[in-house]
Each structure stands twice: as C-alpha cells, then as structure tokens.
Design an enzyme around this catalytic site. Structure first.
Site, PDB file in Angstrom:
ATOM      1  N   GLY A 206       2.322   2.238  10.449  1.00 32.78           N
ATOM      2  CA  GLY A 206       3.155   3.149  10.334  1.00 32.78           C
ATOM      3  C   GLY A 206       3.858   3.910  11.714  1.00 32.78           C
TER       4      GLY A 206
ATOM      5  CG  ASN B  92      -1.610   1.206   1.434  1.00 38.97           C
ATOM      6  OD1 ASN B  92      -1.762   2.002   0.397  1.00 38.97           O
ATOM      7  ND2 ASN B  92      -2.213   1.522   2.686  1.00 38.97           N
ATOM      8  CD1 TRP B  93       3.840   1.277  -2.915  1.00 40.47           C
ATOM      9  CD2 TRP B  93       4.009   2.438  -4.491  1.00 40.47           C
ATOM     10  NE1 TRP B  93       4.824   0.788  -3.696  1.00 40.47           N
ATOM     11  CE2 TRP B  93       4.700   1.650  -4.608  1.00 40.47           C
ATOM     12  CE3 TRP B  93       3.639   3.538  -5.637  1.00 40.47           C
ATOM     13  CZ2 TRP B  93       5.683   1.567  -5.986  1.00 40.47           C
ATOM     14  CZ3 TRP B  93       4.664   3.741  -6.693  1.00 40.47           C
ATOM     15  CH2 TRP B  93       5.443   2.633  -6.819  1.00 40.47           C
ATOM     16  CE  LYS B  94       0.382   3.635   4.886  1.00 44.23           C
ATOM     17  NZ  LYS B  94      -0.099   3.775   6.270  1.00 44.23           N
TER      18      LYS B  94
ATOM     19  CD  GLU C  56      -3.680  -2.586   7.439  1.00 47.22           C
ATOM     20  OE1 GLU C  56      -2.710  -2.554   7.082  1.00 47.22           O
ATOM     21  OE2 GLU C  56      -4.470  -1.635   7.137  1.00 47.22           O
TER      22      GLU C  56
ATOM     23  N   GLY D 298       4.784   1.208   4.602  1.00 53.19           N
ATOM     24  CA  GLY D 298       5.961   1.804   4.659  1.00 53.19           C
ATOM     25  C   GLY D 298       7.046   0.976   3.651  1.00 53.19           C
TER      26      GLY D 298
ATOM     27  CB  SER E  11       5.174  -1.685  11.719  1.00 52.08           C
ATOM     28  OG  SER E  11       4.736  -0.410  11.875  1.00 52.08           O
TER      29      SER E  11
ATOM     30  CG  HIS F 288      -5.657   1.604   5.294  1.00 52.23           C
ATOM     31  ND1 HIS F 288      -5.513   2.894   5.822  1.00 52.23           N
ATOM     32  CD2 HIS F 288      -4.980   1.178   4.860  1.00 52.23           C
ATOM     33  CE1 HIS F 288      -4.080   2.488   6.340  1.00 52.23           C
ATOM     34  NE2 HIS F 288      -3.735   1.537   5.564  1.00 52.23           N
TER      35      HIS F 288
ATOM     36  CD  GLU G  59      -3.182   5.604   6.579  1.00 53.15           C
ATOM     37  OE1 GLU G  59      -2.987   5.635   5.307  1.00 53.15           O
ATOM     38  OE2 GLU G  59      -1.857   4.888   7.366  1.00 53.15           O
TER      39      GLU G  59
HETATM   40  C1  PEP Z   1      -1.125   0.039   5.801  1.00 46.72           C
HETATM   41  O1  PEP Z   1      -0.726   1.315   5.387  1.00 46.72           O
HETATM   42  O2  PEP Z   1      -1.709  -0.548   5.436  1.00 46.72           O
HETATM   43  C2  PEP Z   1       0.169  -0.331   6.741  1.00 46.72           C
HETATM   44  C3  PEP Z   1       0.180  -1.428   7.189  1.00 46.72           C
HETATM   45  O3  PEP Z   1       1.391   0.465   6.789  1.00 46.72           O
HETATM   46  P1  PEP Z   1       2.787   0.192   7.625  1.00 46.72           P
HETATM   47  O4  PEP Z   1       3.286  -1.000   6.985  1.00 46.72           O
HETATM   48  O5  PEP Z   1       3.567   1.350   7.234  1.00 46.72           O
HETATM   49  O6  PEP Z   1       2.188   0.060   8.951  1.00 46.72           O
END
Ligand code: PEP
Length: 249
Positions: free
Chosen positions: A172, A9-11, A166, A233, A211, A94, A96
C-alpha cells in the site's frame, strides 16, 4: 509446472456494485487458461461475489477467519461458514492482521489449521518490515514465519498451502520490491521448503505482494520463483486487475 495465481485483496473496500462490475467484466473477457484468478472480498460480499463470478473461472476467497469452529466468539467467522458462502481460499497472516490485530505466529498457525480442516486453501502471508530489512534480517524473519507454520503441519497439509511474500514496506505504499529483491526472497523461501521435501518446494506457489500494478506485474512475474501476485490497491480497479491477470498468462 506451477500454475500462476493472481489473487486480489480488496481489504475493507468495495461494494456490491463493484462486485457486480467485476462479474460483468470477467464474463466478457477470456483469461489465459494457464492462470488462476481469485478475489478475496470482505465477508458480506462473498455470496454475491460467488454469484456474480459464477460463470467465470474466478475463485472467491476471504481475508481472514477464526481459529475456532463455532461458539461464543462474537464477530468472528469460521472456516465452515466461509466455505458455505462460497470461499475456496483464505488469506492468513496478512501483515495488517499481524500488526493491527496482534496475530502472532501461533495465531496464524491456528488459522491455517482451521482453514485446512474445511478444505479451504490458506494463502500464508509472510514479510519483513523496513526496519528488519535494513537490519539485514529479511531472510531470518520471513523464513521464521514460514517455519512457524510448516514445522507444525504434516506433509499432506503442507502441500495444500500457497505462500505470499509481501514485504511490509511495499504494501500500500507504492514502493515495490525490485524483481531482483523479490526473486531473492522467493528463492530463499523455496530453499527453506526444500528442507521439508524437494517435491513440496517444487510444487509450492509463491506469490509476490506489495504494490503490484499493471505496469510492474510482468517483470515481477517473469522471475523464476514468482508464481503469481497478491494484489491490494490495483485489485479494486477492474481494468488494472484484468491487465495484471493477463500479464501472468
Ligand atoms: C496486500 O494488501 O496484500 C497488498 C499487496 O496491497 P497493495 O497491492 O496495495 O500493496
């Protein structure tokens, strides 16, 4: 047997140059045939990502979608548009989106239905906040988010989803759920799905996100109910992302 899925997931990150870099890198390596890999890129990169990764087995996906098919919804992107630009999967709900853009369970469900209507695979994201975990409400929150969607779908629709657990406190933050913590929630989600149908529970891919990195992916993916990862990330660095994909094989 569930085929592991590693989805990056590049966001709101990346560039066309990074798309090209991923295209070259993935063309040069052989991924384990037993692993599905997807890259969820920002809307403007979908078409380029489809072309750059076209000769590889990597699938391209989007990070959200409108719940509407078309019309006066300035700035929105429909499921049909995503499909036309090459997306085959789409993240829905998600954390976010839930927290920054106010998407509640009803909004998430509407987007899941929109995705299904255009043959996109919805990757339904669920997870608890730190406060909810500390209040011992993890299962209630996570299973509530799962049920809010699965209750409203028929059997054929349910089978077309992927679920990503998640924990919000791990996204993040560099703070990863331990393999035991993640496995416990994944097992609870699978148990919840079994109440709809045993075959559904057995076949559903449950991804862990929060993460996930090259150095912790293997032990998370070794858990019996973890069928892949949603990687934020670490999906922006081609070597790290490739290492995670390799560790799922
Ligand atoms: C995500 O954005 O879905 C995610 C898991 O981010 P990260 O791996 O950076 O925690």
């Amino acid at each position: 047997m569930r085929m592991p899925l590693i989805a990056g997931n590049w966001k709101m990150n990346g560039s066309l140059a990074l798309v090209e870099e991923f295209g070259r890198a993935f063309a040069d390596v052989s991924l384990p045939v037993s692993v599905e890999v997807a890259l969820m890129v920002p809307f403007p990169f979908l078409d380029a990502a489809g072309r750059a990764l076209g000769e590889t087995s990597v699938t391209v996906g989007a990070q959200t979608l409108s719940d509407q098919p078309s019309g006066a919804f300035t700035g929105e992107v429909s499921a049909a548009m995503l499909r036309e630009c090459g997306a085959r999967l789409v993240l829905v709900g998600h954390s976010e989106r839930r927290t920054l853009f106010g998407e509640d369970d009803a909004a998430v469900l509407a987007r899941v239905k929109a995705a299904l209507s255009e043959e996109l695979t919805p990757v339904l994201c669920v997870g608890e906040t730190l406060e909810e975990r500390e209040a011992e409400r993890t299962e209630a929150v996570v299973l509530g988010q799962v049920e809010a969607v699965f209750d409203a779908l028929d059997a054929a629709e349910r089978a077309r989803l992927v679920v990503a657990y998640e924990p919000v406190w791990a996204i993040g933050t560099g703070r990863t759920a331990s393999p035991e913590q993640a496995q416990a929630v994944h097992a609870a989600i699978r148990g919840c799905l079994a109440r709809y149908d045993a075959g559904l529970a057995d076949g559903m891919r449950l991804l862990y996100g929060g993460s996930m990195k090259a150095d912790n992916a293997a032990e998370l993916l070794a858990q019996p109910d973890i069928d892949g990862g949603l990687v934020g990330g670490a999906s922006l660095k081609v070597d790290d992302f490739l290492a995670i994909c390799q560790s799922a094989g």
